[in-house]
Design a protein around this motif. Structure first.
Motif, PDB file in Angstrom:
ATOM      1  N   TYR A  99     -15.900  11.110 -58.717  1.00 38.17           N
ATOM      2  CA  TYR A  99     -16.150  10.027 -57.828  1.00 38.17           C
ATOM      3  C   TYR A  99     -17.473  10.437 -57.159  1.00 38.17           C
ATOM      4  CZ  TYR A  99     -11.178   8.658 -57.594  1.00 38.17           C
ATOM      5  OH  TYR A  99      -9.974   8.434 -57.940  1.00 38.17           O
TER       6      TYR A  99
ATOM      7  N   ALA B 293     -19.405   7.766 -55.007  1.00 44.35           N
ATOM      8  CA  ALA B 293     -18.624   7.223 -53.956  1.00 44.35           C
ATOM      9  C   ALA B 293     -18.422   8.395 -53.198  1.00 44.35           C
ATOM     10  CB  ALA B 293     -17.263   6.586 -54.738  1.00 44.35           C
TER      11      ALA B 293
ATOM     12  N   ILE C 266     -15.044   7.735 -51.074  1.00 39.88           N
ATOM     13  CA  ILE C 266     -13.954   7.922 -51.639  1.00 39.88           C
ATOM     14  C   ILE C 266     -13.574   9.199 -51.904  1.00 39.88           C
ATOM     15  CG2 ILE C 266     -12.458   7.135 -53.819  1.00 39.88           C
ATOM     16  CD1 ILE C 266     -12.792   4.947 -51.390  1.00 39.88           C
TER      17      ILE C 266
ATOM     18  N   ILE D  77     -12.124  11.147 -48.715  1.00 41.16           N
ATOM     19  CA  ILE D  77     -10.722  11.139 -48.529  1.00 41.16           C
ATOM     20  C   ILE D  77      -9.940  11.360 -49.562  1.00 41.16           C
ATOM     21  CG2 ILE D  77     -11.212   9.249 -46.874  1.00 41.16           C
ATOM     22  CD1 ILE D  77     -10.251   7.005 -48.896  1.00 41.16           C
ATOM     23  N   GLN D  78     -10.330  11.516 -50.873  1.00 38.65           N
ATOM     24  CA  GLN D  78      -9.469  11.907 -52.103  1.00 38.65           C
ATOM     25  C   GLN D  78      -9.193  13.488 -51.568  1.00 38.65           C
ATOM     26  OE1 GLN D  78      -8.535  10.451 -55.022  1.00 38.65           O
ATOM     27  NE2 GLN D  78      -7.931  12.522 -56.044  1.00 38.65           N
TER      28      GLN D  78
ATOM     29  N   GLY E 191     -21.295   3.378 -51.974  1.00 38.45           N
ATOM     30  CA  GLY E 191     -20.332   4.353 -51.719  1.00 38.45           C
ATOM     31  C   GLY E 191     -20.273   5.303 -50.405  1.00 38.45           C
TER      32      GLY E 191
ATOM     33  N   VAL F 164     -18.848   1.623 -47.179  1.00 38.12           N
ATOM     34  CA  VAL F 164     -17.524   1.515 -47.087  1.00 38.12           C
ATOM     35  C   VAL F 164     -16.917   0.926 -45.683  1.00 38.12           C
ATOM     36  CG1 VAL F 164     -15.301   2.610 -47.197  1.00 38.12           C
ATOM     37  CG2 VAL F 164     -16.971   3.106 -48.822  1.00 38.12           C
TER      38      VAL F 164
END
Lengths: 100, 168
Positions: free
Chosen positions: B44, B49, B52, B55-56, B128, B133
């Motif tokens: 990512y 990104a 993302i 938070i992944q 990203g 976001v």
């Protein structure tokens, strides 16, 4: 620069591993983890498209998929605990009380 | 440089995916899934990104996998010898069908999906970030964002109800 195809193929392979895990494993927790793997491979596709098309929608979708996955894991693991209490097993072949 | 990083991360993701599916001990499977999530977070980042990717790691590798570990240890599934997983015809057929599905997905992707997309969009870097976001989340996607809170509430209530000692 890497073409988008590479990311798509990688995510297809990861999705296939997830499917294989769901098909061959009998431990309900590992089946569950394989489903998480499949969710993540789809997320990779979405982020890939988002970056290559320059559109935020894909990343928004990933955000919501992660939120849903958190909810799904909480409820699913609650079901696993309740089932284990009832049947003393995590083998999906023995959990067939809904089978007619 | 980007190419090398991609192939390293892809290799880590694929190997940990295979190991996740094949390990007998569910605790090891959890560890390999966490490795897989970290590799995906790296990918990512390559796709710029950042939010993302963060938070992944925080939500997936942090929260969800700890939940899995808790349940495995609660159910005391460390020794998996009781759960016999032998090779049989049904399982071989399942793997064959899954591989066929994978080939199909790859074929579809190669024929149609990624064609003409060889270069990342110049707008990707701005999308990203946490700012990008957040901007999209609180304008175009405000309603789904609010609905997510209801979903999480339902999940909390459901999980408590399911895990309660006695259903009455």
């Amino acid at each position: 620069m890497i073409p988008l195809d590479y990311y798509l193929i990688l995510s297809a392979l990861l999705f296939t591993f997830g499917v294989i895990g769901v098909v061959i494993r009998r431990n309900v927790i590992i089946v569950f983890m394989s489903i998480e793997l499949m969710l993540n491979s789809v997320n990779l596709t979405l982020v890939g498209y988002s970056a290559y098309l320059g559109d935020p929608t894909g990343q928004m979708l990933v955000f919501f998929v992660i939120a849903v996955a958190a909810a799904e894991a909480a409820v699913g693991l609650g079901i696993v605990i309740a089932l284990f209490r009832l049947r003393r097993t995590v083998n999906v072949d023995e959990i067939n009380i809904l089978k007619w | 440089m980007e190419r090398i990083l991609f192939f390293v991360l892809a290799a880590v993701a694929l190997v940990s995916g295979v190991l996740l599916v094949t390990r007998r001990n569910p605790v090891l499977s959890v560890i390999y899934l966490v490795v897989n999530f970290f590799a995906l977070a790296g990918l990512y980042l390559l796709l710029s990104a950042q939010f993302i990717a963060a938070i992944q790691i925080i939500v997936y590798a942090g929260a969800i996998m700890v939940l899995f570990l808790f349940v495995i240890m609660l159910l005391n599934l460390g020794d998996e010898e009781k759960l016999a997983e032998h090779v049989n015809a049904r399982r071989i057929a399942g793997v064959a069908l899954a591989v066929a599905l994978g080939v199909e997905i790859v074929a579809v992707f190669l024929v149609k999906a990624g064609s003409g997309l060889a270069v990342k969009s110049p707008a990707a870097a701005a999308i990203g970030t946490a700012e990008g976001v957040g901007r999209a989340l609180f304008t175009r996607f405000l309603l789904p964002f609010e609905v997510t809170s209801l979903l999480l509430l339902a999940a909390i209530v459901g999980a408590i109800l399911l895990a309660k000692k006695k259903m009455d």
